[in-house]
Design a protein around this motif. Structure first.
Motif, short mmCIF file in Angstrom:
data_model
loop_
_atom_site.label_atom_id
_atom_site.label_comp_id
_atom_site.label_asym_id
_atom_site.label_seq_id
_atom_site.Cartn_x
_atom_site.Cartn_y
_atom_site.Cartn_z
N THR A 278 0.80 -1.38 0.01
CA THR A 278 0.00 0.14 0.02
C THR A 278 0.78 1.27 0.27
O THR A 278 1.88 1.27 0.58
CB THR A 278 -0.87 0.22 1.19
OG1 THR A 278 -1.60 -1.21 1.33
CG2 THR A 278 -1.71 1.32 1.21
N GLN A 279 0.55 2.22 -0.94
CA GLN A 279 0.99 3.57 -0.68
C GLN A 279 0.33 4.28 0.35
O GLN A 279 -0.83 4.70 0.23
CB GLN A 279 1.08 4.45 -2.19
CG GLN A 279 1.86 5.72 -1.86
CD GLN A 279 1.78 6.51 -3.15
OE1 GLN A 279 0.59 6.94 -3.84
NE2 GLN A 279 2.85 6.69 -3.84
N ALA A 280 0.92 4.45 1.67
CA ALA A 280 0.31 5.24 2.71
C ALA A 280 0.93 6.37 2.86
O ALA A 280 1.93 6.52 4.04
CB ALA A 280 0.19 4.41 3.83
N ILE A 281 1.06 7.63 2.49
CA ILE A 281 1.55 8.76 2.55
C ILE A 281 0.66 9.52 3.60
O ILE A 281 -0.37 10.19 3.28
CB ILE A 281 1.66 9.71 1.35
CG1 ILE A 281 2.42 8.86 0.12
CG2 ILE A 281 2.20 10.69 1.48
CD1 ILE A 281 2.51 9.29 -1.17
N LEU A 282 1.36 9.99 4.65
CA LEU A 282 0.36 10.18 5.92
C LEU A 282 1.11 11.74 6.23
O LEU A 282 2.17 11.97 5.82
CB LEU A 282 0.58 9.58 7.01
CG LEU A 282 0.02 8.04 7.01
CD1 LEU A 282 0.06 7.58 8.24
CD2 LEU A 282 -1.15 7.85 6.54
N GLN A 283 0.38 12.53 6.80
CA GLN A 283 0.61 14.02 7.43
C GLN A 283 0.53 13.83 8.86
O GLN A 283 0.07 13.09 9.35
CB GLN A 283 -0.19 15.02 6.74
CG GLN A 283 -0.36 15.10 5.19
CD GLN A 283 0.94 15.40 4.67
OE1 GLN A 283 1.72 16.39 5.14
NE2 GLN A 283 1.37 14.92 3.34
N HIS A 284 1.11 15.03 9.46
CA HIS A 284 1.16 15.28 10.76
C HIS A 284 1.07 16.90 11.02
O HIS A 284 1.77 17.50 10.40
CB HIS A 284 2.27 14.68 11.64
CG HIS A 284 1.70 14.58 12.92
ND1 HIS A 284 1.88 15.41 13.76
CD2 HIS A 284 1.75 13.08 13.72
CE1 HIS A 284 1.58 14.85 15.00
NE2 HIS A 284 1.59 13.61 14.98
N ASN A 285 0.08 17.19 12.00
CA ASN A 285 -0.06 18.44 12.29
C ASN A 285 0.90 19.27 12.70
O ASN A 285 0.95 20.35 12.61
CB ASN A 285 -1.48 18.66 13.06
CG ASN A 285 -2.70 18.34 12.55
OD1 ASN A 285 -2.88 18.35 11.26
ND2 ASN A 285 -3.59 17.88 13.24
N VAL A 286 1.79 18.51 13.21
CA VAL A 286 3.06 19.36 14.11
C VAL A 286 3.85 19.77 12.96
O VAL A 286 4.62 20.77 13.25
CB VAL A 286 3.93 18.24 14.75
CG1 VAL A 286 4.64 17.31 13.97
CG2 VAL A 286 4.80 18.97 15.81
N LEU A 287 3.99 19.69 11.81
CA LEU A 287 4.73 19.89 10.60
C LEU A 287 3.76 20.74 9.65
O LEU A 287 4.42 21.35 8.56
CB LEU A 287 5.50 18.93 9.64
CG LEU A 287 6.60 18.36 10.45
CD1 LEU A 287 6.17 16.77 10.89
CD2 LEU A 287 7.74 18.17 9.47
N LYS A 288 2.54 20.96 9.97
CA LYS A 288 1.74 21.59 8.78
C LYS A 288 2.17 23.19 8.80
O LYS A 288 2.21 23.61 7.37
CB LYS A 288 0.43 21.68 9.57
CG LYS A 288 -0.82 22.34 8.58
CD LYS A 288 -2.25 22.06 9.16
CE LYS A 288 -3.30 22.65 8.26
NZ LYS A 288 -4.42 22.65 8.74
#
Length: 417
Positions: free
Chosen positions: A133-143
């Protein structure tokens, strides 16, 4: 030799090719060379006690045989050995039996039939693997940092990778109270800095950074200056020699989680070995999981690779391991005409240049890149199989896109108490 140099009898007559000049060390009366360059190894005219011998503690330097006993008491190598902390145990994370490592031979020097046989095995083994699976996630700490328009393209790519890895760390349920996060191959601690922003409010949490080199302008220093209860420790050690359960600073913290971003070849396997070994030696370390982004598979070594049993089950022999590790370079070292692809390749291999040879210059580039990526995936899958064999639940993901990094696969492993 210049006349000026011939007339200078006070300095060593050895010519240092690398520096394009003569050695500047002074010499004893009647001698032509300094101690390090004295050319008397096979000279029968030199007295036995006046010979130079390699230091038994550090073979990179020599001393007079007559002074060897005294030298061993004052040698800098001995001082370093005496000053070693208890958590440094030489080769503790390697197998006790010596593994005979196959000689690495460039693919261009091998018989084509031998290489084709390995490629066939790669295709057959890869067909048995699941789709990833391609699971490209984000995180608010780097937004906010990612939205900063002053952020350069190269820095942005690192931030995108960090955001996805931290997203996987949190999604796997590994961001908890009473946890020590251990970053292997920490470098300047860019990943740890953003992790610190997430966990600095957690109770009884800490960070341990492991790197065998010393770095300037480290981000952990920046993190220490910020107001938080987060304890930060850094140790300078080779992962092969690191015994985690002997590091007193992290013992009061109940759980341990390993993290690494682009930890090269053999260091990835050593980090896995380090974590797993710490679970079975008293005082036992409670390793809850790990998130590791892979890199530089061409630098894997048979003696440390954890997936040897899996490769044997796939039909790969010991001698074919080095061929497999050479083939993986086709995934990132192809000579593509596209300038953007070339820049990605350069970034992916800037710290650890891949072995390139004539066979990698084939016009059938897309096919070779595909084989290279399959070979990489097999090495990663071998690591997953090993982790499953010792009680972890593990998955492989494409954590970022290839336009961000050609080394875009990570493993997420968790273990219940």
């Amino acid at each position: 030799m210049s006349e000026k140099r011939m007339a200078d009898h006070d300095h060593c007559m050895h010519f240092v090719a690398r520096k394009r000049r003569y050695c500047r060390m002074t010499v004893r009366a009647g001698k032509r060379y300094c101690g390090e360059h004295q050319q008397n190894v096979n000279d029968p005219d030199v007295a036995e006690n006046d010979r130079r011998v390699k230091c038994p503690l550090d073979s990179t330097h020599t001393c007079y045989q007559s002074r060897l006993t005294k030298h061993l008491t004052v040698c800098n190598a001995k001082r370093r050995m005496d000053a070693q902390p208890t958590f440094i145990v030489e080769r503790v994370n390697l197998d006790k039996e010596d593994m005979v490592a196959p000689t690495r031979v460039p693919l261009s020097r091998l018989d084509e039939l031998v290489v084709e046989a390995v490629i066939k095995k790669i295709h057959l083994a890869y067909e048995k693997l699941p789709e990833f699976t391609q699971a490209i996630l984000q995180h608010n700490v780097l937004k906010d940092r990612l939205n900063d328009k002053t952020c350069g393209n190269r820095l942005r790519k690192h931030l995108l990778q960090n955001a996805s890895l931290l997203g996987h760390l949190e999604q796997a349920g590994l961001v908890q109270d009473d946890t020590c996060f251990i970053e292997f191959g920490a470098g300047k601690a860019q990943l740890t800095y953003w992790l610190g922003q997430i966990i600095k409010s957690k109770s009884n949490s800490c960070v341990l950074l492991v790197d065998r080199s010393s770095h300037r302008h480290k981000n952990d220093n920046k993190l220490k200056r910020e107001e938080s209860r987060l304890a930060i420790n850094r140790v300078r050690a080779d992962i092969a020699d690191l015994q985690l359960n002997q590091i007193t600073e992290i013992q009061p913290v109940k759980h341990k989680v390993g993290i690494a971003k682009h930890l090269c070849g053999t260091a990835t396997d050593l980090a896995i070995r380090c974590l797993v070994k710490s679970m079975s030696i008293e005082p036992r370390v409670d390793v809850r999981g790990l998130v590791v982004a892979f890199c530089c598979h061409h630098r894997c070594e048979y003696s440390s690779y954890v997936g040897r049993k899996y490769l044997q089950q796939c039909g790969f022999t010991v001698d074919e391991f080095s061929i497999l590790c050479s083939i993986v370079s086709w995934a990132t070292c192809g000579c593509r005409s596209n300038s953007d692809a070339k820049r990605q390749r350069d970034e992916a291999t800037s710290q650890h240049p891949c072995e390139e040879d004539d066979i990698a210059q084939s016009p059938e580039l897309s096919d070779r890149e595909l084989v290279g990526r399959k070979a990489k995936t097999l090495l990663n899958w071998g690591r997953l199989v090993f982790l499953q064999s010792v009680g972890f639940q593990a998955e492989l993901f494409y954590y970022t896109s290839t336009d961000v990094s050609l080394e875009n696969m990570c493993i997420v492993a968790t273990r219940k108490q």
